[in-house]
Design a protein around this motif. Structure first.
Motif, PDB file in Angstrom:
ATOM      1  N   TRP A 280      -4.726   8.910  -2.697  1.00  0.00           N
ATOM      2  CA  TRP A 280      -5.453   7.968  -3.748  1.00  0.00           C
ATOM      3  C   TRP A 280      -6.057   6.800  -3.194  1.00  0.00           C
ATOM      4  O   TRP A 280      -6.831   6.277  -3.860  1.00  0.00           O
ATOM      5  CB  TRP A 280      -4.307   7.597  -4.433  1.00  0.00           C
ATOM      6  N   ARG A 281      -5.570   6.476  -1.846  1.00  0.00           N
ATOM      7  CA  ARG A 281      -6.246   5.329  -1.364  1.00  0.00           C
ATOM      8  C   ARG A 281      -6.501   5.354   0.138  1.00  0.00           C
ATOM      9  O   ARG A 281      -6.148   6.056   0.858  1.00  0.00           O
ATOM     10  CB  ARG A 281      -5.414   4.143  -1.564  1.00  0.00           C
ATOM     11  N   SER A 282      -7.625   4.350   0.424  1.00  0.00           N
ATOM     12  CA  SER A 282      -7.938   4.132   1.963  1.00  0.00           C
ATOM     13  C   SER A 282      -8.325   2.816   2.137  1.00  0.00           C
ATOM     14  O   SER A 282      -9.537   2.308   1.387  1.00  0.00           O
ATOM     15  CB  SER A 282      -9.159   5.175   2.373  1.00  0.00           C
ATOM     16  N   LEU A 286      -9.138   2.504  -4.014  1.00  0.00           N
ATOM     17  CA  LEU A 286      -7.771   2.996  -4.577  1.00  0.00           C
ATOM     18  C   LEU A 286      -8.388   3.754  -5.662  1.00  0.00           C
ATOM     19  O   LEU A 286      -9.202   3.412  -6.601  1.00  0.00           O
ATOM     20  CB  LEU A 286      -6.949   1.847  -5.186  1.00  0.00           C
ATOM     21  N   LEU A 287      -7.900   4.953  -6.013  1.00  0.00           N
ATOM     22  CA  LEU A 287      -8.383   5.826  -7.074  1.00  0.00           C
ATOM     23  C   LEU A 287      -6.978   5.845  -8.339  1.00  0.00           C
ATOM     24  O   LEU A 287      -6.051   5.725  -7.890  1.00  0.00           O
ATOM     25  CB  LEU A 287      -8.383   7.473  -6.585  1.00  0.00           C
ATOM     26  N   ILE A 288      -7.805   5.701  -9.509  1.00  0.00           N
ATOM     27  CA  ILE A 288      -6.673   5.718 -10.523  1.00  0.00           C
ATOM     28  C   ILE A 288      -7.214   6.743 -11.779  1.00  0.00           C
ATOM     29  O   ILE A 288      -8.465   7.341 -11.468  1.00  0.00           O
ATOM     30  CB  ILE A 288      -6.540   4.122 -11.102  1.00  0.00           C
ATOM     31  N   GLY A 289      -6.443   6.944 -12.804  1.00  0.00           N
ATOM     32  CA  GLY A 289      -6.750   7.667 -13.814  1.00  0.00           C
ATOM     33  C   GLY A 289      -7.104   9.260 -13.438  1.00  0.00           C
ATOM     34  O   GLY A 289      -6.542   9.755 -12.483  1.00  0.00           O
ATOM     35  N   ASP A 290      -7.960   9.806 -13.933  1.00  0.00           N
ATOM     36  CA  ASP A 290      -8.248  10.937 -13.836  1.00  0.00           C
ATOM     37  C   ASP A 290      -8.955  11.302 -12.644  1.00  0.00           C
ATOM     38  O   ASP A 290      -8.737  12.279 -11.908  1.00  0.00           O
ATOM     39  CB  ASP A 290      -9.466  11.670 -14.781  1.00  0.00           C
ATOM     40  N   ALA A 291      -9.329  10.276 -11.795  1.00  0.00           N
ATOM     41  CA  ALA A 291     -10.038  10.549 -10.491  1.00  0.00           C
ATOM     42  C   ALA A 291      -8.930  10.748  -9.305  1.00  0.00           C
ATOM     43  O   ALA A 291      -9.019  11.338  -8.420  1.00  0.00           O
ATOM     44  CB  ALA A 291     -10.637   9.086 -10.096  1.00  0.00           C
ATOM     45  N   ALA A 292      -7.972  10.202  -9.865  1.00  0.00           N
ATOM     46  CA  ALA A 292      -6.584  10.450  -8.771  1.00  0.00           C
ATOM     47  C   ALA A 292      -5.686  11.740  -9.282  1.00  0.00           C
ATOM     48  O   ALA A 292      -5.226  12.169  -8.493  1.00  0.00           O
ATOM     49  CB  ALA A 292      -5.756   9.151  -8.907  1.00  0.00           C
ATOM     50  N   HIS A 293      -5.373  11.692 -10.697  1.00  0.00           N
ATOM     51  CA  HIS A 293      -4.258  12.655 -11.051  1.00  0.00           C
ATOM     52  C   HIS A 293      -4.747  13.282 -12.508  1.00  0.00           C
ATOM     53  O   HIS A 293      -3.730  13.368 -13.554  1.00  0.00           O
ATOM     54  CB  HIS A 293      -2.977  11.888 -11.130  1.00  0.00           C
ATOM     55  N   ALA A 294      -5.906  13.687 -12.429  1.00  0.00           N
ATOM     56  CA  ALA A 294      -6.121  14.626 -13.608  1.00  0.00           C
ATOM     57  C   ALA A 294      -5.178  15.732 -13.900  1.00  0.00           C
ATOM     58  O   ALA A 294      -5.031  16.728 -13.043  1.00  0.00           O
ATOM     59  CB  ALA A 294      -7.707  15.066 -13.643  1.00  0.00           C
TER      60      ALA A 294
END
Length: 381
Positions: A280-282, A286-294
């Motif tokens: 999710w991150r680097s 940070l990724l959130i929403g569908d970008a991270a956990h669709a």
């Protein structure tokens, strides 16, 4: 940390901007689509947990002005017999009632609320690359411009460019069903007020709700091979009706008549999910929403989970002593819950219309309420 760049002006991105702004951060949203509604067609249901999250960022009035409430759910079998009729969520509290509305309308409402609060949302800004340096993170856009901040949030959805840059090996997977959506005012239905009906059909899972104006919002989930990209792009409403109606005619329910009476307001997509355990991150991204956990739409929790993300991230950044600690805390709090939803929703999709599953926990759960409650330090939950 002072300045946050949010890539993506959909539900997750704009809600995150509202939450970060309330927490005192300087935030700016960059949306690739040229206007506010990137998805005008499909509808969604905000569950009580999503409505609770909206309330924490003072956005309830903007959303309850849209769509219509859902206070109960009926379940029918393939003969049309009622198996259950149960209340939904916190039906007595208008702020926490489930709400049925169009995704594009929700996007527009959240962006309008962001603009009202002085948050800049820049349209037509398609990200090209991300440069992470010790002093900040820079987003480079395809028009040749750039923006630098202390943190970059990738909220750019299922086909996220930020995810491709951060974790190029992570790709969405087909979750086993084609999902159809539509609207019609041509079928008069005598339904309980504010009720959504779920049909456990023999060849498809079907759901519908009737608005106060008499318009029926419906969806169908059909197991099978994924539809090719060219069919998704070039298919016509008539073709989707012709595919779907014969499957629904097998059952003694209203489903086939609802779809047959639908005009051009028919859409279809492949149910898709992000595998669990992906990065999710680097650095400062940070990724959130569908970008991270669709997740597949079977549990109906995608938008509500994105709204939860917004509140938990803002509270983590507000309450933790530094950014690294905040991002670690955010991931620790969010990953188990959203990956549970991916797993349950995927199991339902792959198991077909008769599959059983438990949706992600709702707002009645004390732990979630404490986690989202704006005035409670997130480190005490």
């Amino acid at each position: 940390m002072a300045r946050v760049l949010v890539i993506g002006g959909g539900i997750a991105g704009t809600a995150t901007a509202l939450a970060l702004h309330k927490a005192g951060f300087d935030v700016e949203v960059y949306e690739a689509h040229p206007d506010s509604a990137e998805d005008l067609g499909a509808f969604l249901t905000l569950a009580g947990n999503g409505m609770l999250a909206l309330a924490q960022v003072d956005a309830s009035p903007a959303v309850t002005a849209l769509g219509f409430p859902l206070t109960s759910m009926r379940v029918l079998d393939d003969t049309g017999s009622e198996l259950a009729h149960v209340p939904l969520g916190e039906a007595a509290d208008p702020l926490l009632q489930y709400r049925c509305l169009r995704r594009g309308d929700l996007n527009t409402a959240l962006q309008t609320e962001a603009a009202r609060r002085g948050i800049t949302v820049r349209h037509g800004m398609r990200i090209d690359s991300v440069e992470d340096e010790p002093g900040g993170v820079t987003a480079h856009f395809t028009d040749g411009t750039a923006a630098t901040g202390d943190l970059l949030i990738g909220a750019d959805g299922l086909n996220s460019t930020v995810r491709r840059l951060l974790a190029p090996d992570t790709r969405p997977l087909y979750a086993g069903q084609r999902v159809f959506y539509g609207y019609t005012a041509a079928v008069p239905l005598s339904e309980p007020d504010a009720c959504i009906t779920m049909v456990r059909g023999s060849a498809a899972a079907f759901g519908y709700a009737v608005s106060p104006e008499g318009e029926t919002y419906w969806f169908a989930r059909v197991a099978g091979e994924p539809l090719p990209a060219d069919e998704l792009t070039d298919g016509t409403p008539a073709a989707w009706r012709d595919l779907l109606v014969p499957l629904l005619r097998k059952d003694a329910t209203p489903a086939a008549d609802i779809v047959a009476a639908t005009g051009d307001d028919v859409m279809v997509t492949n149910a898709t999910e992000i595998p669990t355990g992906t990065p999710w991150r680097s650095g400062r991204t940070l990724l959130i929403g569908d970008a991270a956990h669709a997740a597949s739409p079977a549990t109906g929790q995608g938008a509500s989970m994105a709204l939860e993300d917004a509140v938990v991230l803002a509270k983590s950044l507000r309450d933790a002593p530094d950014t690294e600690t905040a991002l670690s805390l955010y991931e620790e709090l969010r990953r188990p819950r959203v990956e549970h939803n991916i797993t349950v929703s995927g199991n339902i999709s792959r198991g077909g219309p008769s599959a059983r599953g438990t949706a992600a926990p709702g707002p009645g759960e004390d732990e979630l309420v404490r986690l989202l409650e704006w005035d409670i330090d997130i480190r005490t939950t």
